[in-house]
Every structure is written in C-alpha cells, then in structure tokens.
Design a protein around this motif. Structure first.
Motif, PDB file in Angstrom:
ATOM      1  N   LYS A 210       0.025  -2.895  -5.604  1.00  0.00           N
ATOM      2  CA  LYS A 210      -1.019  -3.591  -6.372  1.00  0.00           C
ATOM      3  C   LYS A 210      -2.369  -2.893  -6.304  1.00  0.00           C
ATOM      4  O   LYS A 210      -3.058  -2.734  -7.298  1.00  0.00           O
ATOM      5  CB  LYS A 210      -1.182  -5.028  -5.855  1.00  0.00           C
ATOM      6  N   GLY A 211      -2.780  -2.486  -5.109  1.00  0.00           N
ATOM      7  CA  GLY A 211      -4.106  -1.941  -4.873  1.00  0.00           C
ATOM      8  C   GLY A 211      -4.789  -2.771  -3.803  1.00  0.00           C
ATOM      9  O   GLY A 211      -4.129  -3.428  -2.989  1.00  0.00           O
ATOM     10  N   PHE A 212      -6.131  -2.747  -3.782  1.00  0.00           N
ATOM     11  CA  PHE A 212      -6.875  -3.563  -2.814  1.00  0.00           C
ATOM     12  C   PHE A 212      -6.990  -4.992  -3.343  1.00  0.00           C
ATOM     13  O   PHE A 212      -7.376  -5.207  -4.500  1.00  0.00           O
ATOM     14  CB  PHE A 212      -8.272  -2.986  -2.574  1.00  0.00           C
ATOM     15  N   VAL A 213      -6.655  -5.955  -2.486  1.00  0.00           N
ATOM     16  CA  VAL A 213      -6.698  -7.364  -2.878  1.00  0.00           C
ATOM     17  C   VAL A 213      -7.805  -8.059  -2.093  1.00  0.00           C
ATOM     18  O   VAL A 213      -7.783  -8.090  -0.860  1.00  0.00           O
ATOM     19  CB  VAL A 213      -5.342  -8.069  -2.612  1.00  0.00           C
ATOM     20  N   PHE A 214      -8.794  -8.593  -2.810  1.00  0.00           N
ATOM     21  CA  PHE A 214      -9.845  -9.405  -2.206  1.00  0.00           C
ATOM     22  C   PHE A 214      -9.351 -10.853  -2.216  1.00  0.00           C
ATOM     23  O   PHE A 214      -9.274 -11.481  -3.268  1.00  0.00           O
ATOM     24  CB  PHE A 214     -11.144  -9.299  -3.009  1.00  0.00           C
ATOM     25  N   GLN A 215      -9.034 -11.371  -1.023  1.00  0.00           N
ATOM     26  CA  GLN A 215      -8.464 -12.721  -0.956  1.00  0.00           C
ATOM     27  C   GLN A 215      -9.481 -13.791  -1.319  1.00  0.00           C
ATOM     28  O   GLN A 215      -9.141 -14.785  -1.970  1.00  0.00           O
ATOM     29  CB  GLN A 215      -7.912 -12.989   0.464  1.00  0.00           C
ATOM     30  N   HIS A 216     -10.736 -13.595  -0.927  1.00  0.00           N
ATOM     31  CA  HIS A 216     -11.775 -14.592  -1.190  1.00  0.00           C
ATOM     32  C   HIS A 216     -13.021 -13.882  -1.727  1.00  0.00           C
ATOM     33  O   HIS A 216     -13.973 -13.632  -0.980  1.00  0.00           O
ATOM     34  CB  HIS A 216     -12.114 -15.380   0.085  1.00  0.00           C
TER      35      HIS A 216
END
Length: 355
Positions: A210-216
């Motif tokens: 996916k890549g980098f995931v910002f959870q919040h």
C-alpha cells in the motif's frame, strides 16, 4: 494421519494431480492444528486460482509472489463465469500485453513482458447470475499480490509526477509509494523543512502493498512529502505527495439551493443553483425535479466542482449543479427540487419560482 485426506482426494480429482506434488513436501512439516484449521477454512472459502508453471505444471500461488520484470505469467480461475481484478492502469491504457479468455471450465489471464508498473493484486471470483442480476460467490475466490522486481524501478511507476493525498481525521490516509521489491528499505521524508519523518508506534506504518499508512491523520501531517527506497544499490526517490488536511462532517451532502429570481417574467432566463460543500475526494450526484419535466420542457443542466482552501491547511470541495430555463413561461412556474447524493445518503432541497 495428516497426509491421508490428501491421498484419498487425489484419485477423485485427476486434474489436480500436478498440483499435489508441489504441496506434498510441505504438508508433513505443517503442525496438525494448522492443518485442521486450513481444512475448516477451505470449506468456507475455496481458492479457485492457480498459476501455470513451466512444462504444463500448475500450483496454487502464495499470498505474495516475486517475479523479475520482463517475465510473463499465466493465471487460471476455475469456473464458467469468472471476473478478474488487476492493476487498473492496464485497463486505462488498454494494454495489449494483458489477455483474458473465458473457456468452458476456467478463465485464463496472461500478462506478457511484465514491467515494474504491473506490480499489484491479481484476483478472481466466480459470478452467480440469475437473469441479468449477478453477484460475487464469496466461497469461490482467489488472489495473489505480485511484485515485479526491477532494480531500476524500486517504486511502482505512476502516470503523474505529483499526487494529492487527503488527510481526513475520520479514516486512515495512504501515501501510495509502493515498491517492486518487498525487501527494500523505505523511509518517508518531508520536503520543507527537509527532514525524515520518524515512524514510531502504530500511528504511521509502512505496507509494501500500500505505502505509508497514517492511522490517525492530523493537520500536523499536512505538507509535501516523498519516499526514499534502498535495495542493494543507490537509493531512489518517489514522486512527491501533497498532503491536504480535510475536516468536513460525515453524512449526507450539506446542500443549499438558490435561484436567480423567485419571481420571473415571461421570456426571462432563470438559473437555479444547487450547491454542496463536502470532502475533496467524495463524489456528489445530482438529480432534478422541475415543473415542466413531465411534458418534456427543455432545460439545460450543468454539473461541476472545484477545491477551495479554507486556510490553515483545510480543503473543501464545492460541487454545483445549475439548472437553466432559457425562456420562462407559465409551464415553468412551481417548485424546483434538487436531490444531492453521496455514499452516506441524499439530501433534498427546493425553491419556488413564480411569474
């Protein structure tokens, strides 16, 4: 004991004899408990996907595969009505390297001369149809994520050099710098001030698929960023991503309606405008009801949208639908109703025009 079920199944499905030797060496190493779990889960969902190997051999592909760019791959899905999913750009550019054929007992997908851009998920499922209505058979599906590795292209190529990523406080945001080599070390960097963004805890994670995931996501994350990848050679830089913070309440469209004049004269031009303020990446569909509709009264309807910056990094999308009556007549007197719809629901607003 664990190996017995496989032996009893093989004579019943001679077409699978070529698959069994591949898995035969693995099964004795698998703990008994896991073997039972896999049997139970196979009753719920049966994988129908196989990969065609050299010399006519077949095997069920793993959850992820790594192939060198340039190789060709053939996948098959059992069934007489199969639907495929694959990287969307292959459709966008109508790539002739991709071939899909539906045969009597299976569907065949062939991708020739693969490139790093072909990296992604390849999945299929059986369609159950009743007349014109079809639905996905959840028990007969299959998927694999394929990395087409290329040391010259560590990042999966994209058609643009710059992308916008919307940061919504209600859902994770993804910076889609996917790699072609799953073992590559990937870091995230801010353009200004120039610095590497620390990845700590579970707030920001990296997923090679996916890549980098910002959870919040928060407004602190906004700005321009890029990714850097390293794998046995000089590091490579991804395209740039512009992170825009969004803060719009979830729900049906926030809609308003306005008319150029609530009292019009004969032969006047009358504009009725329906406006929605919403999230930048959420589409809005408009429908109209107006006095002369049933009698076929000609009107002009135009839809458009644009992004506006509300300051402090907040971005909003303004969607508009304009209904134009060129020569106002008696038949045009009455209520003008706009129905705006998004994924969360629809909102109806109305205004009245008189002579």
């Amino acid at each position: 004991v664990v190996g017995q079920p496989a032996k009893s199944k093989r004579p019943k499905e001679p077409g699978e004899n070529k698959i069994k030797p591949v898995n035969k060496k693995v099964k004795p190493k698998t703990p008994k408990m896991k073997e039972r779990e896999s049997v139970d889960s196979s009753l719920k969902s049966q994988s129908i996907l196989t990969q065609v190997m050299d010399k006519g051999h077949f095997q069920k592909p793993a959850a992820t595969l790594s192939l060198a760019a340039g190789q060709s791959i053939e996948l098959r899905c059992k069934g007489n009505n199969v639907t495929w999913n694959y990287p969307s750009y292959l459709d966008t550019f109508k790539d002739s390297r991709l071939s899909i054929k539906q045969l009597d007992r299976y569907s065949q997908l062939i991708l020739a001369n693969s490139t790093a851009a072909d990296t992604g998920e390849y999945s299929c499922w059986l369609q159950l149809c009743n007349g014109n209505k079809c639905r996905k058979d959840e028990t007969k599906t299959g998927s694999t994520y394929i990395f087409f590795t290329d040391k010259e292209e560590l990042f999966v190529p994209t058609p643009s050099y710059f992308e916008i990523v919307y940061l919504n406080p209600d859902k994770p945001a993804v910076i889609p710098c996917r790699v072609t080599t799953p073992s590559a070390k990937v870091t995230l960097h801010r353009e200004f001030p120039a610095e590497e963004i620390e990845i700590y805890g579970t707030d920001i994670i990296y997923d090679a698929k996916k890549g980098f995931v910002f959870q919040h996501p928060t407004s602190d994350h906004k700005g321009i960023v890029y990714c850097k990848a390293e794998s046995q050679g000089a590091p490579q830089i991804s395209i740039k991503y512009h992170l825009l913070y969004v803060e719009v309440p979830k729900g049906p469209p926030s809609t308003s309606i306005a008319v150029s004049s609530s009292r019009a004269g004969v032969s006047d031009r009358v504009h009725v405008v329906c406006t929605v303020l919403g999230e930048p990446d959420v589409d809005v569909n408009f429908r109209w009801q107006y006095p002369g509709q049933e009698s076929g009264r000609p009107v002009v309807i135009q839809n458009f949208w644009r992004l506006i910056n509300r300051g402090i990094g907040h971005t909003t999308r303004i969607s508009k639908s304009v209904l134009l009556v060129e020569d106002f007549e008696d038949i045009d007197v009455g209520n003008y109703v706009c129905i705006a719809q998004n994924l969360q629901g629809e909102t109806t607003v109305a205004t009245k025009v008189e002579l």
